[in-house]
Design an enzyme around this catalytic site. Structure first.
Site, PDB file in Angstrom:
ATOM      1  N   TYR A  92      -0.080  -1.856   6.558  1.00 20.53           N
ATOM      2  CA  TYR A  92       0.475  -0.916   5.584  1.00 20.53           C
ATOM      3  C   TYR A  92       1.801  -0.375   6.093  1.00 20.53           C
ATOM      4  O   TYR A  92       1.887   0.681   6.715  1.00 20.53           O
ATOM      5  CB  TYR A  92      -0.511   0.213   5.266  1.00 20.53           C
ATOM      6  CG  TYR A  92      -1.762  -0.269   4.555  1.00 20.53           C
ATOM      7  CD1 TYR A  92      -1.789  -1.529   3.952  1.00 20.53           C
ATOM      8  CD2 TYR A  92      -2.902   0.508   4.474  1.00 20.53           C
ATOM      9  CE1 TYR A  92      -2.924  -1.997   3.311  1.00 20.53           C
ATOM     10  CE2 TYR A  92      -4.044   0.058   3.827  1.00 20.53           C
ATOM     11  CZ  TYR A  92      -4.048  -1.200   3.250  1.00 20.53           C
ATOM     12  OH  TYR A  92      -5.164  -1.649   2.614  1.00 20.53           O
ATOM     13  N   GLY A 124      -7.400   0.695 -10.271  1.00 23.26           N
ATOM     14  CA  GLY A 124      -6.660  -0.430 -10.856  1.00 23.26           C
ATOM     15  C   GLY A 124      -5.414  -0.797 -10.079  1.00 23.26           C
ATOM     16  O   GLY A 124      -4.700  -1.720 -10.446  1.00 23.26           O
ATOM     17  N   HIS A 182      -9.303  -8.057   7.563  1.00 21.72           N
ATOM     18  CA  HIS A 182      -8.648  -7.730   6.289  1.00 21.72           C
ATOM     19  C   HIS A 182      -8.837  -8.795   5.200  1.00 21.72           C
ATOM     20  O   HIS A 182      -9.120  -8.475   4.046  1.00 21.72           O
ATOM     21  CB  HIS A 182      -7.153  -7.520   6.567  1.00 21.72           C
ATOM     22  CG  HIS A 182      -6.462  -6.612   5.595  1.00 21.72           C
ATOM     23  ND1 HIS A 182      -5.428  -5.791   5.950  1.00 21.72           N
ATOM     24  CD2 HIS A 182      -6.652  -6.397   4.273  1.00 21.72           C
ATOM     25  CE1 HIS A 182      -5.011  -5.116   4.892  1.00 21.72           C
ATOM     26  NE2 HIS A 182      -5.734  -5.471   3.858  1.00 21.72           N
TER      27      HIS A 182
HETATM   28  N1  LIG Z   1      -8.520  -4.498   1.577  1.00 28.42           N
HETATM   29  C1  LIG Z   1      -7.493  -4.808   0.825  1.00 28.42           C
HETATM   30  O1  LIG Z   1      -7.091  -5.978   0.718  1.00 28.42           O
HETATM   31  C2  LIG Z   1      -6.804  -3.711   0.069  1.00 28.42           C
HETATM   32  C3  LIG Z   1      -5.845  -4.018  -0.919  1.00 28.42           C
HETATM   33  C4  LIG Z   1      -5.255  -2.960  -1.619  1.00 28.42           C
HETATM   34  C5  LIG Z   1      -5.604  -1.644  -1.319  1.00 28.42           C
HETATM   35  N2  LIG Z   1      -6.506  -1.375  -0.321  1.00 28.42           N
HETATM   36  C6  LIG Z   1      -6.920   0.005   0.017  1.00 28.42           C
HETATM   37  O2  LIG Z   1      -7.389   0.639  -1.137  1.00 28.42           O
HETATM   38  C7  LIG Z   1      -6.701   1.867  -1.322  1.00 28.42           C
HETATM   39  C8  LIG Z   1      -6.609   2.220  -2.783  1.00 28.42           C
HETATM   40  O3  LIG Z   1      -5.917   1.218  -3.498  1.00 28.42           O
HETATM   41  P1  LIG Z   1      -4.457   1.441  -4.101  1.00 28.42           P
HETATM   42  O4  LIG Z   1      -3.831   2.564  -3.413  1.00 28.42           O
HETATM   43  O5  LIG Z   1      -3.817   0.113  -4.086  1.00 28.42           O
HETATM   44  O6  LIG Z   1      -4.716   1.742  -5.635  1.00 28.42           O
HETATM   45  P2  LIG Z   1      -5.530   2.828  -6.475  1.00 28.42           P
HETATM   46  O7  LIG Z   1      -6.353   3.678  -5.580  1.00 28.42           O
HETATM   47  O8  LIG Z   1      -6.218   2.115  -7.553  1.00 28.42           O
HETATM   48  O9  LIG Z   1      -4.344   3.676  -7.113  1.00 28.42           O
HETATM   49  C9  LIG Z   1      -3.550   4.464  -6.292  1.00 28.42           C
HETATM   50  C10 LIG Z   1      -2.589   5.271  -7.121  1.00 28.42           C
HETATM   51  O10 LIG Z   1      -3.300   6.014  -8.072  1.00 28.42           O
HETATM   52  C11 LIG Z   1      -2.687   7.288  -8.235  1.00 28.42           C
HETATM   53  N3  LIG Z   1      -3.800   8.261  -8.293  1.00 28.42           N
HETATM   54  C12 LIG Z   1      -4.842   8.319  -7.465  1.00 28.42           C
HETATM   55  N4  LIG Z   1      -5.697   9.285  -7.843  1.00 28.42           N
HETATM   56  C13 LIG Z   1      -5.157   9.872  -8.925  1.00 28.42           C
HETATM   57  C14 LIG Z   1      -5.565  10.928  -9.771  1.00 28.42           C
HETATM   58  N5  LIG Z   1      -6.736  11.543  -9.572  1.00 28.42           N
HETATM   59  N6  LIG Z   1      -4.766  11.261 -10.799  1.00 28.42           N
HETATM   60  C15 LIG Z   1      -3.594  10.610 -11.009  1.00 28.42           C
HETATM   61  N7  LIG Z   1      -3.151   9.576 -10.246  1.00 28.42           N
HETATM   62  C16 LIG Z   1      -3.930   9.225  -9.216  1.00 28.42           C
HETATM   63  C17 LIG Z   1      -1.854   7.566  -7.006  1.00 28.42           C
HETATM   64  O11 LIG Z   1      -0.580   8.029  -7.457  1.00 28.42           O
HETATM   65  P3  LIG Z   1       0.414   8.820  -6.511  1.00 28.42           P
HETATM   66  O12 LIG Z   1       0.954   7.780  -5.565  1.00 28.42           O
HETATM   67  O13 LIG Z   1       1.422   9.336  -7.451  1.00 28.42           O
HETATM   68  O14 LIG Z   1      -0.356   9.856  -5.770  1.00 28.42           O
HETATM   69  C18 LIG Z   1      -1.832   6.259  -6.260  1.00 28.42           C
HETATM   70  O15 LIG Z   1      -0.564   5.748  -5.964  1.00 28.42           O
HETATM   71  C19 LIG Z   1      -5.337   1.606  -0.669  1.00 28.42           C
HETATM   72  O16 LIG Z   1      -4.654   2.787  -0.412  1.00 28.42           O
HETATM   73  C20 LIG Z   1      -5.773   0.862   0.555  1.00 28.42           C
HETATM   74  O17 LIG Z   1      -6.257   1.774   1.534  1.00 28.42           O
HETATM   75  C21 LIG Z   1      -7.113  -2.398   0.348  1.00 28.42           C
END
Ligand SMILES: NC(=O)c1ccc[n+]([C@@H]2O[C@H](COP(=O)([O-])OP(=O)(O)OC[C@H]3O[C@@H](n4cnc5c(N)ncnc54)[C@H](OP(=O)(O)O)[C@@H]3O)[C@@H](O)[C@H]2O)c1
Length: 290
Positions: A53, A211, A128
């Site tokens: 990251y 999403g 990962h």
């Molecule tokens: N293992 C893997 O291959 C893999 C791949 C992708 C992600 N991940 C992990 O999964 C985590 C989550 O996935 P993600 O960050 O890609 O996507 P996500 O959690 O689906 O969406 C994150 C975004 O949603 C917004 N958000 C979150 N909660 C909210 C709420 N209650 N109200 C309004 N907006 C909200 C945030 O906006 P703001 O930025 O404006 O706060 C953030 O940027 C990552 O951070 C990472 O740790 C793992």
């Protein structure tokens, strides 16, 4: 906050994903630290990061260092916080994500992560993503060795299919504690893995549970999923909170890790742990498609 279990650790039912604070579009350092502190204030005791990251080449571990700094500068007690990191995915700096599942590489990567996190042993270390050029059992074998050497306390995998989950658990001698796969209202193809984890008693950590950064920031849950919006209106909460509460309702092993780069996002998401949906609402949301 409601607690759930990962291996031998009790953690908040909703975790924090660190990725949006370190990749493209990331906030400045002060806002990122404030976001982690807001999560801790809200009772979040599970934080997911990865050595990959980061944005530019040469800043591997940006998010691990950020999380470590945020924990060090927090005014309260952080002893009960479980930080999970990952290795085996790389970002050469040109926007691509590449894989390296070589066991020797993974062992070195884990030691470098422990150093950046400032810990003797990593609480949860996750492989990962499978590397097609390395037998899966060999990559997971590195996690087994890291467990046996005390470099990591618990082992998990990510982006794994049901066969790989069973294989990893065998290689680890039954010590696989978590599976982190993509799962959200929009992306549901890992439902079989979620169900297998529920059967085996292994934690299932939905990644991009809203999403993904792009869809979530664009208001996807408002626009594309009427039932999520309707249930949200009925409870007077955000559709993000409803999505996370729905995931929590699918099985007691589920611990979503919503990403955030603003305090308000994680403050809202954390409250999903206290949102109780009726069986009818859960069934309606399970049937909802875009
Ligand atoms: N293992 C893997 O291959 C893999 C791949 C992708 C992600 N991940 C992990 O999964 C985590 C989550 O996935 P993600 O960050 O890609 O996507 P996500 O959690 O689906 O969406 C994150 C975004 O949603 C917004 N958000 C979150 N909660 C909210 C709420 N209650 N109200 C309004 N907006 C909200 C945030 O906006 P703001 O930025 O404006 O706060 C953030 O940027 C990552 O951070 C990472 O740790 C793992």
């Amino acid at each position: 906050m409601q607690q759930r279990t990962i291996g031998h650790r009790s953690v908040s039912a909703v975790g924090l994903g660190g990725m949006p604070m370190s990749i493209e579009g990331r906030p400045d350092e002060d806002r990122a630290i404030a976001t982690v502190h807001a999560a801790l204030d809200a009772g979040v005791t599970f934080i997911d990061t990865a050595d990959a990251y980061h944005r530019d080449a040469g800043e591997v571990g940006h998010n691990e260092e950020l999380i470590a700094r945020a924990l060090r500068t927090y005014g309260g007690d952080t002893d009960g916080v479980l930080v999970a990191t990952k290795g085996g995915h790389l970002r050469p700096g040109d926007g691509r994500w590449t894989q390296n599942g070589d066991p020797a590489y993974l062992k070195e990567a884990a030691k470098a992560s422990a150093q950046r996190l400032g810990v003797d042993a990593i609480g949860l270390y996750q492989f990962h993503r499978p590397d097609p050029s390395v037998p899966y059992a060999d990559s997971v074998g590195a996690l087994r060795d890291l467990l046996d050497e005390g470099v990591i306390e618990m082992a998990g995998i990510s982006n794994a299919n049901p066969d790989q989950i069973r294989e990893a658990n065998d290689v680890l001698g039954g010590r696989l504690v978590s599976v982190q796969n993509q799962f959200s209202p929009r992306f549901r193809s890992s439902l079989p893995e979620l169900e297998l984890c529920a059967e085996l008693g292994i934690a299932f950590l939905p990644w991009s549970p809203l999403g993904g950064i792009t869809f979530a920031r664009a208001g996807d849950l408002d626009d594309a999923y009427a039932p999520f919006q309707e249930v949200a209106s009925a409870h007077g909460v955000s559709p993000f909170r409803v999505a996370l509460a729905w995931e929590l309702a699918l099985a007691p092993v589920v611990v979503p890790i919503p990403g955030a780069s603003r305090p308000a996002s994680i403050q809202d998401s954390a409250q999903a742990a206290d949102l109780v949906l009726t069986p009818d609402e859960v069934a309606r949301l399970s049937a909802a498609t875009a």
